[in-house]
Design an enzyme around this catalytic site. Structure first.
Site, PDB file in Angstrom:
ATOM      1  N   ARG A 185      12.928  -9.999   3.880  1.00 46.07           N
ATOM      2  CA  ARG A 185      13.463  -8.706   4.328  1.00 46.07           C
ATOM      3  C   ARG A 185      14.461  -8.894   5.461  1.00 46.07           C
ATOM      4  O   ARG A 185      15.518  -8.261   5.492  1.00 46.07           O
ATOM      5  CB  ARG A 185      12.327  -7.783   4.800  1.00 46.07           C
ATOM      6  CG  ARG A 185      11.578  -7.104   3.683  1.00 46.07           C
ATOM      7  CD  ARG A 185      10.836  -5.863   4.189  1.00 46.07           C
ATOM      8  NE  ARG A 185       9.809  -6.150   5.175  1.00 46.07           N
ATOM      9  CZ  ARG A 185       8.560  -6.523   4.863  1.00 46.07           C
ATOM     10  NH1 ARG A 185       8.200  -6.688   3.608  1.00 46.07           N
ATOM     11  NH2 ARG A 185       7.675  -6.738   5.823  1.00 46.07           N
TER      12      ARG A 185
ATOM     13  N   ARG B 296      -9.478   1.165   9.070  1.00 47.53           N
ATOM     14  CA  ARG B 296      -9.228  -0.260   9.297  1.00 47.53           C
ATOM     15  C   ARG B 296     -10.449  -0.977   9.841  1.00 47.53           C
ATOM     16  O   ARG B 296     -10.437  -2.204   9.968  1.00 47.53           O
ATOM     17  CB  ARG B 296      -8.063  -0.431  10.277  1.00 47.53           C
ATOM     18  CG  ARG B 296      -6.755   0.102   9.728  1.00 47.53           C
ATOM     19  CD  ARG B 296      -5.609  -0.305  10.601  1.00 47.53           C
ATOM     20  NE  ARG B 296      -4.354   0.270  10.123  1.00 47.53           N
ATOM     21  CZ  ARG B 296      -3.155  -0.210  10.431  1.00 47.53           C
ATOM     22  NH1 ARG B 296      -3.046  -1.266  11.197  1.00 47.53           N
ATOM     23  NH2 ARG B 296      -2.071   0.377   9.975  1.00 47.53           N
TER      24      ARG B 296
ATOM     25  N   ARG C 131      -0.914  -9.472  13.163  1.00 45.51           N
ATOM     26  CA  ARG C 131      -1.508  -8.341  12.434  1.00 45.51           C
ATOM     27  C   ARG C 131      -2.461  -8.834  11.346  1.00 45.51           C
ATOM     28  O   ARG C 131      -3.497  -8.220  11.102  1.00 45.51           O
ATOM     29  CB  ARG C 131      -0.397  -7.479  11.819  1.00 45.51           C
ATOM     30  CG  ARG C 131       0.437  -6.749  12.847  1.00 45.51           C
ATOM     31  CD  ARG C 131       1.580  -5.992  12.193  1.00 45.51           C
ATOM     32  NE  ARG C 131       1.105  -4.836  11.466  1.00 45.51           N
ATOM     33  CZ  ARG C 131       1.826  -4.193  10.543  1.00 45.51           C
ATOM     34  NH1 ARG C 131       3.027  -4.642  10.213  1.00 45.51           N
ATOM     35  NH2 ARG C 131       1.329  -3.128   9.940  1.00 45.51           N
TER      36      ARG C 131
ATOM     37  N   ARG D  22      12.743  -3.538  12.267  1.00 49.21           N
ATOM     38  CA  ARG D  22      11.747  -2.848  13.074  1.00 49.21           C
ATOM     39  C   ARG D  22      11.115  -3.855  14.028  1.00 49.21           C
ATOM     40  O   ARG D  22      10.906  -5.010  13.665  1.00 49.21           O
ATOM     41  CB  ARG D  22      10.657  -2.278  12.147  1.00 49.21           C
ATOM     42  CG  ARG D  22      10.354  -0.815  12.346  1.00 49.21           C
ATOM     43  CD  ARG D  22       9.410  -0.291  11.276  1.00 49.21           C
ATOM     44  NE  ARG D  22       8.173  -1.048  11.190  1.00 49.21           N
ATOM     45  CZ  ARG D  22       7.380  -1.053  10.121  1.00 49.21           C
ATOM     46  NH1 ARG D  22       7.701  -0.361   9.050  1.00 49.21           N
ATOM     47  NH2 ARG D  22       6.259  -1.744  10.119  1.00 49.21           N
TER      48      ARG D  22
ATOM     49  N   LYS E 238       0.825  -1.218   0.000  1.00 49.24           N
ATOM     50  CA  LYS E 238       0.000   0.000   0.000  1.00 49.24           C
ATOM     51  C   LYS E 238       0.854   1.260   0.000  1.00 49.24           C
ATOM     52  O   LYS E 238       0.614   2.187  -0.763  1.00 49.24           O
ATOM     53  CB  LYS E 238      -0.921   0.031   1.228  1.00 49.24           C
ATOM     54  CG  LYS E 238      -1.926  -1.093   1.317  1.00 49.24           C
ATOM     55  CD  LYS E 238      -2.896  -0.872   2.462  1.00 49.24           C
ATOM     56  CE  LYS E 238      -2.258  -0.846   3.826  1.00 49.24           C
ATOM     57  NZ  LYS E 238      -1.696  -2.134   4.249  1.00 49.24           N
TER      58      LYS E 238
END
Length: 201
Positions: A127, A88, A147, A136, A13
Protein backbone atom coordinates in the site's frame (compact mmCIF):
# COMPACT_ATOMS: atom_id res chain seq x y z
CA UNK A 1 -28.96 -10.97 12.21
CA UNK A 2 -26.08 -9.62 14.31
CA UNK A 3 -22.63 -10.84 13.40
CA UNK A 4 -19.00 -10.13 14.20
CA UNK A 5 -16.32 -9.97 11.52
CA UNK A 6 -13.21 -11.06 13.36
CA UNK A 7 -9.55 -11.04 12.35
CA UNK A 8 -6.23 -9.22 12.68
CA UNK A 9 -5.77 -5.62 11.47
CA UNK A 10 -5.56 -5.49 7.68
CA UNK A 11 -7.32 -8.85 7.17
CA UNK A 12 -10.14 -7.35 5.10
CA UNK A 13 -12.85 -7.09 7.77
CA UNK A 14 -13.96 -3.65 6.62
CA UNK A 15 -14.17 -4.65 2.97
CA UNK A 16 -16.30 -7.71 3.69
CA UNK A 17 -18.50 -5.83 6.19
CA UNK A 18 -19.29 -3.18 3.56
CA UNK A 19 -20.25 -5.88 1.03
CA UNK A 20 -22.53 -7.54 3.60
CA UNK A 21 -24.13 -4.20 4.39
CA UNK A 22 -24.87 -3.54 0.70
CA UNK A 23 -26.27 -7.03 0.19
CA UNK A 24 -28.33 -7.58 3.36
CA UNK A 25 -29.14 -4.16 4.78
CA UNK A 26 -27.27 -4.85 8.02
CA UNK A 27 -25.43 -1.79 9.29
CA UNK A 28 -21.64 -1.95 9.47
CA UNK A 29 -20.56 -0.76 12.90
CA UNK A 30 -16.85 0.00 12.61
CA UNK A 31 -15.40 1.40 15.81
CA UNK A 32 -12.21 2.26 13.91
CA UNK A 33 -14.14 4.45 11.46
CA UNK A 34 -16.12 6.08 14.28
CA UNK A 35 -12.98 6.87 16.26
CA UNK A 36 -11.07 8.17 13.22
CA UNK A 37 -14.05 10.45 12.44
CA UNK A 38 -13.90 11.80 16.00
CA UNK A 39 -10.15 12.43 15.62
CA UNK A 40 -10.66 14.23 12.29
CA UNK A 41 -13.40 16.39 13.84
CA UNK A 42 -11.13 17.27 16.76
CA UNK A 43 -13.70 16.28 19.39
CA UNK A 44 -12.78 15.65 23.01
CA UNK A 45 -13.16 11.91 22.35
CA UNK A 46 -10.96 12.22 19.29
CA UNK A 47 -8.17 13.96 21.20
CA UNK A 48 -8.26 11.27 23.89
CA UNK A 49 -8.05 8.52 21.29
CA UNK A 50 -5.53 9.99 18.86
CA UNK A 51 -2.33 9.18 20.74
CA UNK A 52 -3.58 5.70 21.67
CA UNK A 53 -4.58 4.75 18.11
CA UNK A 54 -1.48 6.23 16.49
CA UNK A 55 0.62 3.87 18.63
CA UNK A 56 -1.53 0.90 17.62
CA UNK A 57 -2.96 0.39 21.11
CA UNK A 58 -6.58 -0.19 22.13
CA UNK A 59 -9.00 2.54 23.20
CA UNK A 60 -10.61 2.03 26.64
CA UNK A 61 -13.64 -0.26 26.84
CA UNK A 62 -16.01 2.32 28.30
CA UNK A 63 -15.49 4.69 25.35
CA UNK A 64 -15.92 1.96 22.74
CA UNK A 65 -18.95 0.33 24.37
CA UNK A 66 -20.63 3.71 24.78
CA UNK A 67 -20.17 4.44 21.07
CA UNK A 68 -21.47 1.01 20.05
CA UNK A 69 -24.56 1.10 22.32
CA UNK A 70 -25.67 4.54 21.13
CA UNK A 71 -25.14 3.62 17.48
CA UNK A 72 -26.93 0.26 17.78
CA UNK A 73 -30.06 2.02 19.07
CA UNK A 74 -30.43 3.99 15.82
CA UNK A 75 -33.39 2.91 13.61
CA UNK A 76 -31.19 1.76 10.72
CA UNK A 77 -29.83 -1.08 12.90
CA UNK A 78 -33.27 -2.68 13.29
CA UNK A 79 -32.50 -5.41 10.71
CA UNK A 80 -29.19 -6.23 12.34
CA UNK A 81 -25.59 -5.11 12.56
CA UNK A 82 -22.11 -6.17 11.54
CA UNK A 83 -19.59 -5.55 14.32
CA UNK A 84 -16.30 -4.70 12.59
CA UNK A 85 -13.29 -4.29 14.88
CA UNK A 86 -15.30 -4.92 18.03
CA UNK A 87 -15.16 -6.73 20.40
CA UNK A 88 -11.39 -7.00 20.79
CA UNK A 89 -11.22 -8.48 24.29
CA UNK A 90 -13.21 -10.93 26.42
CA UNK A 91 -14.58 -8.14 28.69
CA UNK A 92 -15.78 -6.28 25.58
CA UNK A 93 -17.44 -9.47 24.26
CA UNK A 94 -19.18 -9.99 27.59
CA UNK A 95 -20.29 -6.35 27.64
CA UNK A 96 -21.58 -6.66 24.07
CA UNK A 97 -23.53 -9.81 24.97
CA UNK A 98 -25.01 -7.94 27.94
CA UNK A 99 -25.89 -4.86 25.89
CA UNK A 100 -27.66 -7.00 23.27
CA UNK A 101 -29.43 -9.11 25.89
CA UNK A 102 -30.98 -5.96 27.38
CA UNK A 103 -32.50 -5.39 23.93
CA UNK A 104 -33.57 -9.05 23.51
CA UNK A 105 -30.89 -9.51 20.84
CA UNK A 106 -27.74 -11.60 20.55
CA UNK A 107 -24.70 -12.24 18.38
CA UNK A 108 -25.81 -14.88 15.87
CA UNK A 109 -22.52 -15.57 14.09
CA UNK A 110 -18.81 -14.81 14.36
CA UNK A 111 -16.71 -15.02 11.20
CA UNK A 112 -12.93 -15.12 11.58
CA UNK A 113 -10.86 -14.04 8.58
CA UNK A 114 -7.61 -15.93 9.01
CA UNK A 115 -4.53 -14.23 7.52
CA UNK A 116 -0.85 -14.86 8.37
CA UNK A 117 1.03 -11.98 10.02
CA UNK A 118 3.74 -11.90 7.33
CA UNK A 119 1.09 -11.48 4.62
CA UNK A 120 -0.44 -8.52 6.49
CA UNK A 121 2.97 -6.83 6.80
CA UNK A 122 3.56 -7.29 3.07
CA UNK A 123 0.13 -5.78 2.31
CA UNK A 124 1.05 -2.61 4.24
CA UNK A 125 4.37 -2.33 2.39
CA UNK A 126 2.52 -2.73 -0.93
CA UNK A 127 0.00 0.00 0.00
CA UNK A 128 2.83 2.40 0.90
CA UNK A 129 4.67 1.61 -2.36
CA UNK A 130 1.52 2.17 -4.44
CA UNK A 131 0.60 5.46 -2.75
CA UNK A 132 4.15 6.80 -2.69
CA UNK A 133 4.19 7.19 1.08
CA UNK A 134 2.35 6.53 4.33
CA UNK A 135 -1.31 7.48 3.86
CA UNK A 136 -2.23 7.20 7.55
CA UNK A 137 -0.07 7.63 10.65
CA UNK A 138 -1.09 4.20 11.98
CA UNK A 139 -0.68 2.42 8.61
CA UNK A 140 2.98 1.39 8.47
CA UNK A 141 4.91 -1.87 9.08
CA UNK A 142 6.19 -0.86 12.53
CA UNK A 143 2.80 0.15 13.92
CA UNK A 144 1.12 -2.87 12.31
CA UNK A 145 3.65 -5.19 13.96
CA UNK A 146 2.70 -3.68 17.34
CA UNK A 147 -1.03 -3.94 16.53
CA UNK A 148 -0.59 -7.60 15.61
CA UNK A 149 1.23 -8.22 18.89
CA UNK A 150 -1.64 -6.57 20.81
CA UNK A 151 -4.14 -8.56 18.74
CA UNK A 152 -2.57 -11.93 19.48
CA UNK A 153 -2.18 -11.15 23.19
CA UNK A 154 -5.59 -9.62 23.87
CA UNK A 155 -7.98 -10.51 21.08
CA UNK A 156 -7.15 -14.04 19.97
CA UNK A 157 -8.71 -15.53 23.17
CA UNK A 158 -12.06 -14.39 21.72
CA UNK A 159 -11.81 -17.33 19.32
CA UNK A 160 -12.24 -19.70 22.23
CA UNK A 161 -14.95 -17.52 23.80
CA UNK A 162 -17.14 -17.68 20.69
CA UNK A 163 -16.18 -21.25 19.90
CA UNK A 164 -17.65 -22.30 23.27
CA UNK A 165 -20.87 -20.51 22.29
CA UNK A 166 -20.93 -22.45 19.01
CA UNK A 167 -20.89 -19.26 16.94
CA UNK A 168 -17.38 -19.24 15.43
CA UNK A 169 -16.67 -20.04 11.78
CA UNK A 170 -13.22 -19.54 10.21
CA UNK A 171 -12.73 -18.37 6.61
CA UNK A 172 -9.42 -18.25 4.72
CA UNK A 173 -8.80 -14.49 4.44
CA UNK A 174 -5.83 -14.99 2.09
CA UNK A 175 -8.10 -16.03 -0.79
CA UNK A 176 -9.05 -13.44 -3.44
CA UNK A 177 -11.71 -11.01 -2.18
CA UNK A 178 -14.52 -12.52 -4.30
CA UNK A 179 -13.77 -15.99 -2.95
CA UNK A 180 -13.72 -14.73 0.64
CA UNK A 181 -17.08 -13.06 0.00
CA UNK A 182 -18.56 -16.28 -1.38
CA UNK A 183 -17.28 -18.29 1.60
CA UNK A 184 -18.86 -15.77 3.99
CA UNK A 185 -22.17 -15.87 2.08
CA UNK A 186 -22.21 -19.68 2.36
CA UNK A 187 -21.57 -19.50 6.12
CA UNK A 188 -24.36 -16.94 6.63
CA UNK A 189 -26.82 -18.97 4.58
CA UNK A 190 -26.16 -22.05 6.73
CA UNK A 191 -26.44 -20.00 9.94
CA UNK A 192 -29.69 -18.44 8.72
CA UNK A 193 -31.24 -21.85 8.10
CA UNK A 194 -30.17 -23.01 11.56
CA UNK A 195 -31.40 -19.88 13.32
CA UNK A 196 -34.46 -18.93 11.26
CA UNK A 197 -36.97 -20.23 13.82
CA UNK A 198 -35.84 -17.76 16.49
CA UNK A 199 -36.61 -14.67 14.42
CA UNK A 200 -33.05 -13.36 14.42
CA UNK A 201 -32.43 -13.67 10.71
Amino acid sequence: MNLVIFGPPGSGKGTQAKLLQEKNGWVQLSTGDMLRAAIAAGTELGKRCQAVMAAGNLVSDDIVIGIIGERYDQPDCAKGAIFDGFPRTIPQAEALDGMLKQRDKKIDLVIELKVADEVLIERVKARIAQSGGVARADDNPETLANRLKVYHQNTAPLLEYYKKQGKLVTVDGMLPIVEVTKAIDDVIEKAGHKGCCCGCG
